[in-house]
Design an enzyme around this catalytic site. Sequence first.
Site, short mmCIF file in Angstrom:
data_model
loop_
_atom_site.label_atom_id
_atom_site.label_comp_id
_atom_site.label_asym_id
_atom_site.label_seq_id
_atom_site.Cartn_x
_atom_site.Cartn_y
_atom_site.Cartn_z
N SER A 83 8.41 3.34 -3.26
CA SER A 83 7.31 4.27 -3.55
C SER A 83 7.26 5.43 -2.58
O SER A 83 6.72 6.49 -2.92
CB SER A 83 5.97 3.51 -3.53
OG SER A 83 5.89 2.63 -4.63
N HIS A 109 -1.39 3.59 1.82
CA HIS A 109 -0.19 3.05 1.20
C HIS A 109 0.74 4.21 0.81
O HIS A 109 0.34 5.37 0.83
CB HIS A 109 -0.55 2.20 -0.01
CG HIS A 109 0.37 1.04 -0.23
ND1 HIS A 109 1.40 1.08 -1.13
CD2 HIS A 109 0.44 -0.18 0.36
CE1 HIS A 109 2.05 -0.07 -1.11
NE2 HIS A 109 1.48 -0.86 -0.21
N HIS A 112 5.45 -7.04 -9.32
CA HIS A 112 6.16 -7.80 -8.29
C HIS A 112 5.91 -9.30 -8.46
O HIS A 112 6.80 -10.12 -8.22
CB HIS A 112 5.71 -7.36 -6.90
CG HIS A 112 6.39 -6.14 -6.38
ND1 HIS A 112 7.70 -6.12 -5.96
CD2 HIS A 112 5.93 -4.87 -6.19
CE1 HIS A 112 8.03 -4.90 -5.54
NE2 HIS A 112 6.96 -4.13 -5.67
N ASP A 151 6.17 6.23 -10.59
CA ASP A 151 7.13 6.52 -9.53
C ASP A 151 8.44 5.75 -9.73
O ASP A 151 9.50 6.18 -9.29
CB ASP A 151 6.53 6.22 -8.15
CG ASP A 151 5.97 4.81 -8.03
OD1 ASP A 151 5.87 4.10 -9.05
OD2 ASP A 151 5.61 4.42 -6.90
N HIS A 152 8.36 4.61 -10.42
CA HIS A 152 9.53 3.77 -10.70
C HIS A 152 9.06 2.63 -11.60
O HIS A 152 7.86 2.43 -11.79
CB HIS A 152 10.14 3.19 -9.42
CG HIS A 152 9.13 2.46 -8.57
ND1 HIS A 152 8.63 1.21 -8.90
CD2 HIS A 152 8.49 2.82 -7.42
CE1 HIS A 152 7.75 0.84 -8.00
NE2 HIS A 152 7.63 1.80 -7.09
#
Length: 481
Positions: free
Chosen positions: A93, A145, A277, A316-317
């Site tokens: 990120s 973050h 995740h 972002d991904h």
Amino acid sequence: MRRPGRAAYLLFLLFMISALSACRSTADGRQHQPDQQQSFPRYIFYFIGDGMGLAQVALGEALAGEQGGLAMLRMPVTGLMTTYALDRSITDSAAAGTAMATGYKTTVGTIARNDRHSADLTTIAEAARDHGFGVGIVSSVSIDHATPACFYAHADSRNEYGAIARQMAQSGFDYFGGGYALSALRDDTLDDELRRLMLQKGYTIAAGKEAIEAALPGSRCWAVGAVDSKGALAYEIDRNEEDADLAFFTRYGIRLLDHHRGFFLMVEGGKIDWACHANDGATVSREVKAFDRAIGEALAFYRSHPDETLIIVTADHECGGLALGNNQVRYSGRPSLLDYQQLSLERFSAKVRAWSGSGRVSFPMAMDSLRVYFGLGNIDLDPLLALSPPDSIDLAKAYQACMTSSEELNTYGRSDPFTSSAGALLNRKAGIGWTTGHHTSVPVPVFALGRGQERFGGSYDNTELAKKMMDLCGLSPVAKE
């Protein structure tokens, strides 16, 4: 042909001088105000669903129910964007956020700096500030973050949480919303320092809905919701109804920033990534829908300012290698089975760890909990939720393993064996699959609506997305040596 008269010539010169003046920013970076007559958007929304690939969007759409589908899928322009970092095909990120915020590739772990760590990179949010826009940053995870940090901070490593958080006060931005600073939760001294710095720079620190609603438009504000030990908002599936969600922070960001003649608002759905995740399909779907409700706030604003607003929605991904389809159910997937899950795997795993500590919960009692919280074994809800003998054996082994282990969750909430087995079982029955608990390199979608929307169709890199936005809005990425 008659030549233009002197008056027409003077009018032309005045127009050119005015246009050139409008392109200049003054020394304090705040006096230039966007001209309502210029062609660039005055109101810019940048929505980033962290970890949100096409499959995550499709899963959210499949479970949207009677809400009429996802708002982002009704936006008229769709593009496809690559996400690789400068030093790795599978990004993180920090590198992805830097590319999307500045238009430059950098290395994994780097926050808005070049790959040599010799120069800061100007972000689109900083450029917007310097051109007179109000600026807001919202995230459902901690405000220090990687993704939110890439818009207001500069650091060699995303792990420099304290140094990143201190840069909030120096940013000159108008609004921070959502999560708290993870670094401050870890260090009481830093917490005191951070609060002092924010107050010295004129920020109101508003915690909870009532305090946020009392904040005055035009005032600087750090609006904080009910957060967990990592400084993040609760997963949507676990959120108390009275607690502020991402849509709330987006709505109040618009309210606080709308006094400016233009604003830039970045909103991150950060917990989509965390749920991916954990391979938690049910939680992912609800996070996507919560993110989409925040987009709905921007769409409501757009309807009042259609010629002056640009809304970009992207990721972002991708995370998890999610697929809607698996070998177990083949062509008979039923994503709606995920709706029987009543809490996140992270929240259920906390219960399991408590069982392990007490030693008072037997395997039959644990199976009753799966029936209540996941619907597993409850054929009255749906025959597909029936547990086969191999299913029960696998769950028994997982239960025994977690009763003899005190392993803690990692940063992104990977669960104990029993919780992981339950989540994987429900995923399989629903017909979805995961290839990894980490990021992947697949391209991600871009959705666009508003002034200049036509520029965002087609296929391009994440650096090009930032450059397209900066060019359209009259801003330029600049490296500061």
